[in-house]
Write a protein that holds these residues in place. Structure first.
Motif, PDB file in Angstrom:
ATOM      1  N   ILE A  90      31.214  44.038  39.251  1.00  0.00           N
ATOM      2  CA  ILE A  90      32.145  44.695  38.344  1.00  0.00           C
ATOM      3  C   ILE A  90      31.426  45.099  37.066  1.00  0.00           C
ATOM      4  CG2 ILE A  90      34.244  44.382  36.964  1.00  0.00           C
ATOM      5  CD1 ILE A  90      34.762  44.511  39.967  1.00  0.00           C
ATOM      6  N   GLY A  91      31.614  46.354  36.658  1.00  0.00           N
ATOM      7  CA  GLY A  91      30.973  46.825  35.431  1.00  0.00           C
ATOM      8  C   GLY A  91      30.738  48.323  35.449  1.00  0.00           C
ATOM      9  N   VAL A  92      29.876  48.768  34.538  1.00  0.00           N
ATOM     10  CA  VAL A  92      29.566  50.188  34.370  1.00  0.00           C
ATOM     11  C   VAL A  92      28.096  50.417  34.717  1.00  0.00           C
ATOM     12  CG1 VAL A  92      29.465  52.106  32.728  1.00  0.00           C
ATOM     13  CG2 VAL A  92      31.356  50.452  32.616  1.00  0.00           C
ATOM     14  N   TYR A  93      27.820  51.550  35.369  1.00  0.00           N
ATOM     15  CA  TYR A  93      26.484  51.818  35.897  1.00  0.00           C
ATOM     16  C   TYR A  93      26.012  53.230  35.570  1.00  0.00           C
ATOM     17  CZ  TYR A  93      27.144  47.662  38.814  1.00  0.00           C
ATOM     18  OH  TYR A  93      27.354  46.379  39.252  1.00  0.00           O
ATOM     19  N   ALA A  94      24.698  53.356  35.427  1.00  0.00           N
ATOM     20  CA  ALA A  94      24.055  54.669  35.427  1.00  0.00           C
ATOM     21  C   ALA A  94      23.908  55.086  36.882  1.00  0.00           C
ATOM     22  CB  ALA A  94      22.696  54.602  34.741  1.00  0.00           C
TER      23      ALA A  94
ATOM     24  N   SER B 161      32.197  53.410  36.982  1.00  0.00           N
ATOM     25  CA  SER B 161      32.838  52.129  36.717  1.00  0.00           C
ATOM     26  C   SER B 161      33.294  51.493  38.025  1.00  0.00           C
ATOM     27  CB  SER B 161      34.047  52.331  35.790  1.00  0.00           C
ATOM     28  OG  SER B 161      34.857  51.173  35.754  1.00  0.00           O
ATOM     29  N   VAL B 162      32.969  50.214  38.172  1.00  0.00           N
ATOM     30  CA  VAL B 162      33.499  49.408  39.264  1.00  0.00           C
ATOM     31  C   VAL B 162      34.389  48.356  38.622  1.00  0.00           C
ATOM     32  CG1 VAL B 162      32.956  47.886  41.203  1.00  0.00           C
ATOM     33  CG2 VAL B 162      31.372  49.716  40.574  1.00  0.00           C
ATOM     34  N   GLY B 163      35.694  48.413  38.878  1.00  0.00           N
ATOM     35  CA  GLY B 163      36.543  47.440  38.208  1.00  0.00           C
ATOM     36  C   GLY B 163      38.013  47.577  38.529  1.00  0.00           C
ATOM     37  N   TYR B 164      38.783  46.840  37.774  1.00  0.00           N
ATOM     38  CA  TYR B 164      40.226  46.736  37.997  1.00  0.00           C
ATOM     39  C   TYR B 164      41.037  47.554  36.996  1.00  0.00           C
ATOM     40  CZ  TYR B 164      38.767  42.707  40.790  1.00  0.00           C
ATOM     41  OH  TYR B 164      38.162  41.882  41.713  1.00  0.00           O
ATOM     42  N   ASN B 165      40.341  48.338  36.142  1.00  0.00           N
ATOM     43  CA  ASN B 165      41.039  49.105  35.094  1.00  0.00           C
ATOM     44  C   ASN B 165      41.901  48.176  34.239  1.00  0.00           C
ATOM     45  OD1 ASN B 165      39.946  51.582  35.737  1.00  0.00           O
ATOM     46  ND2 ASN B 165      41.627  52.179  37.083  1.00  0.00           N
ATOM     47  N   VAL B 166      41.287  47.126  33.697  1.00  0.00           N
ATOM     48  CA  VAL B 166      42.058  46.061  33.046  1.00  0.00           C
ATOM     49  C   VAL B 166      42.763  46.505  31.766  1.00  0.00           C
ATOM     50  CG1 VAL B 166      40.716  44.170  34.017  1.00  0.00           C
ATOM     51  CG2 VAL B 166      39.938  45.247  31.893  1.00  0.00           C
ATOM     52  N   THR B 167      42.240  47.552  31.098  1.00  0.00           N
ATOM     53  CA  THR B 167      42.893  48.005  29.874  1.00  0.00           C
ATOM     54  C   THR B 167      44.196  48.724  30.181  1.00  0.00           C
ATOM     55  OG1 THR B 167      40.753  48.190  28.749  1.00  0.00           O
ATOM     56  CG2 THR B 167      42.615  49.394  27.774  1.00  0.00           C
ATOM     57  N   ILE B 168      44.220  49.476  31.275  1.00  0.00           N
ATOM     58  CA  ILE B 168      45.362  50.334  31.591  1.00  0.00           C
ATOM     59  C   ILE B 168      46.151  49.820  32.786  1.00  0.00           C
ATOM     60  CG2 ILE B 168      46.020  52.690  32.261  1.00  0.00           C
ATOM     61  CD1 ILE B 168      43.455  53.636  30.870  1.00  0.00           C
ATOM     62  N   HIS B 169      45.456  49.235  33.745  1.00  0.00           N
ATOM     63  CA  HIS B 169      46.068  48.906  35.044  1.00  0.00           C
ATOM     64  C   HIS B 169      45.964  47.406  35.266  1.00  0.00           C
ATOM     65  CE1 HIS B 169      47.428  49.745  39.091  1.00  0.00           C
ATOM     66  NE2 HIS B 169      46.380  49.117  39.606  1.00  0.00           N
ATOM     67  N   GLN B 170      46.999  46.782  35.752  1.00  0.00           N
ATOM     68  CA  GLN B 170      47.031  45.329  35.904  1.00  0.00           C
ATOM     69  C   GLN B 170      46.979  44.867  37.359  1.00  0.00           C
ATOM     70  OE1 GLN B 170      46.734  43.264  33.324  1.00  0.00           O
ATOM     71  NE2 GLN B 170      46.560  45.113  32.077  1.00  0.00           N
TER      72      GLN B 170
ATOM     73  N   ARG C 250      45.135  44.284  41.291  1.00  0.00           N
ATOM     74  CA  ARG C 250      43.944  43.575  41.743  1.00  0.00           C
ATOM     75  C   ARG C 250      43.075  44.452  42.631  1.00  0.00           C
ATOM     76  NH1 ARG C 250      42.359  40.556  38.515  1.00  0.00           N
ATOM     77  NH2 ARG C 250      41.058  39.484  40.030  1.00  0.00           N
ATOM     78  N   LYS C 251      43.377  45.725  42.690  1.00  0.00           N
ATOM     79  CA  LYS C 251      42.590  46.653  43.491  1.00  0.00           C
ATOM     80  C   LYS C 251      41.342  47.071  42.719  1.00  0.00           C
ATOM     81  CE  LYS C 251      42.736  51.247  45.625  1.00  0.00           C
ATOM     82  NZ  LYS C 251      43.547  52.463  45.859  1.00  0.00           N
ATOM     83  N   ILE C 252      40.228  47.107  43.413  1.00  0.00           N
ATOM     84  CA  ILE C 252      38.990  47.569  42.787  1.00  0.00           C
ATOM     85  C   ILE C 252      38.910  49.092  42.891  1.00  0.00           C
ATOM     86  CG2 ILE C 252      36.464  47.604  42.988  1.00  0.00           C
ATOM     87  CD1 ILE C 252      36.543  44.693  43.711  1.00  0.00           C
ATOM     88  N   PHE C 253      38.628  49.733  41.781  1.00  0.00           N
ATOM     89  CA  PHE C 253      38.433  51.178  41.722  1.00  0.00           C
ATOM     90  C   PHE C 253      36.959  51.464  41.469  1.00  0.00           C
ATOM     91  CE2 PHE C 253      42.848  50.579  40.553  1.00  0.00           C
ATOM     92  CZ  PHE C 253      43.513  51.649  41.155  1.00  0.00           C
ATOM     93  N   ILE C 254      36.450  52.515  42.093  1.00  0.00           N
ATOM     94  CA  ILE C 254      35.112  53.037  41.781  1.00  0.00           C
ATOM     95  C   ILE C 254      35.314  54.459  41.304  1.00  0.00           C
ATOM     96  CG2 ILE C 254      32.847  53.666  42.695  1.00  0.00           C
ATOM     97  CD1 ILE C 254      33.033  51.340  44.608  1.00  0.00           C
ATOM     98  N   GLU C 255      35.093  54.669  39.995  1.00  0.00           N
ATOM     99  CA  GLU C 255      35.374  55.948  39.363  1.00  0.00           C
ATOM    100  C   GLU C 255      34.133  56.459  38.656  1.00  0.00           C
ATOM    101  OE1 GLU C 255      39.906  55.714  37.952  1.00  0.00           O
ATOM    102  OE2 GLU C 255      38.686  54.024  37.242  1.00  0.00           O
TER     103      GLU C 255
END
Length: 310
Positions: free
Chosen positions: A221-225, A240-249, A251-256
């Motif tokens: 989980i985190g941000v990548y070049a 970004s690999v993560g759960y969008n914790v600031t906006i989205h609550q 448990r699905k992992i998003f790769i954006e």
């Protein structure tokens, strides 16, 4: 390169002539695999024969041990790498119940011999049944002189084994540079652009939402070049690999992936991401303004990173 699907039992003479046959699962097609295939190509050149690689449609551990296996490559990604290495035939064996129950002798008699193998090349730890019996040490006993056997010793990097397990661990730990060194190139994920929540657009950082194929090992989980290919062109990007914790609550992992210099709609289009460097972990911000400020910093850092690579 021709891809041939095999289902056991099969008829004799799947291919029209003898061949040099490389055996293994080849997940990642890493530096060790590339060395093995290079040796197969050398043998093929001496004998003027084609090179075939035999892999499986799923890892044997899924069948024998019931494990949920994560993969470095899906089959399409593996095939692409094999083609680049100059393999003539990729043989994909369906790991069905009948195949899984073959004895070591039956595997040699009913698979390798029927494939008209002139030479079989495999790694030192290759097995074709119970490892205390179906190992490279006993291989000549089962082959009975019907084909040449080349055993490839363990390949290392900085005194560590080059193996798929080691590469998966590096990816899961965010060690993308180490994974790149062991793979001989960046880790790759491919799929199509899915419909996300469009939160990136609202923040001024439009993203493509990767819908990946297969049970892929996921980066930490985190941000990548990264570099992202879409509509036939590569772009420097931050992913970004993560759960969008600031906006989205959820448990699905998003790769954006935010592609620098790209701002088009591309839903359902093929997309490929190459992973280069982990830059930071996922942070939950108190407001969108702070998130936007951090994304500006991320972009600047990643642009600097790629500029230094040139």
């Amino acid at each position: 390169m021709e891809i041939i699907d095999l289902t056991y039992p099969f008829k004799e003479k799947i291919l029209p002539k003898k061949l040099i046959l490389a055996l293994g699962f080849f997940d990642g097609v890493h530096l060790g695999h590339q060395h093995l295939i290079a040796l197969a190509k050398q043998e093929a050149k001496k004998k003027n024969l084609p090179v075939a690689v035999m892999t499986f449609d799923r890892h044997p551990k899924e069948v024998y041990q019931g494990k949920n296996v994560l993969y470095i490559d899906n089959l399409n990604e593996k095939a692409y790498k094999m083609k680049k290495l100059g393999v003539d035939y990729l043989l994909v064996m369906h790991f069905n119940d009948a195949f899984s129950k073959l004895t070591a002798q039956e595997f040699v008699d009913n698979v390798l011999v029927k494939l008209q193998a002139d030479t079989v090349i495999a790694g030192f730890d290759y097995t074709y049944g119970p490892k205390n019996v179906a190992n490279m040490k006993n291989f000549p006993k089962f082959a009975k002189g019907r084909f040449k056997i080349i055993e490839v010793p363990e390949q290392t990097y900085d005194d560590k084994k080059i193996g798929s397990t080691e590469i998966k661990t590096a990816i899961q730990n965010g060690q993308m540079e180490l994974a790149c060194e062991l793979l001989g190139g960046p880790y790759v994920m491919s799929g199509i652009v899915g419909h996300g929540l469009r939160n990136g657009h609202k923040l001024g950082f439009p993203t493509v939402n990767l819908v990946w194929q297969g049970k892929k090992v996921l980066p930490k989980i985190g941000v990548y070049a990264t570099k992202t290919k879409i509509l036939g062109k590569w772009y420097d990007s931050m992913t970004s690999v993560g759960y969008n914790v600031t906006i989205h609550q959820g448990r699905k992992i998003f790769i954006e992936s935010n592609l620098f210099g790209f701002n088009q709609e591309a839903y359902d289009q093929p997309v490929v991401i190459k992973w280069y460097k982990y830059t930071r972990g996922e942070i939950k911000f108190t407001n969108l303004a702070d998130l936007h400020e951090q994304m500006m910093k991320d972009k600047q850092e990643i642009e600097t990173y790629f500029a230094q690579q040139k």
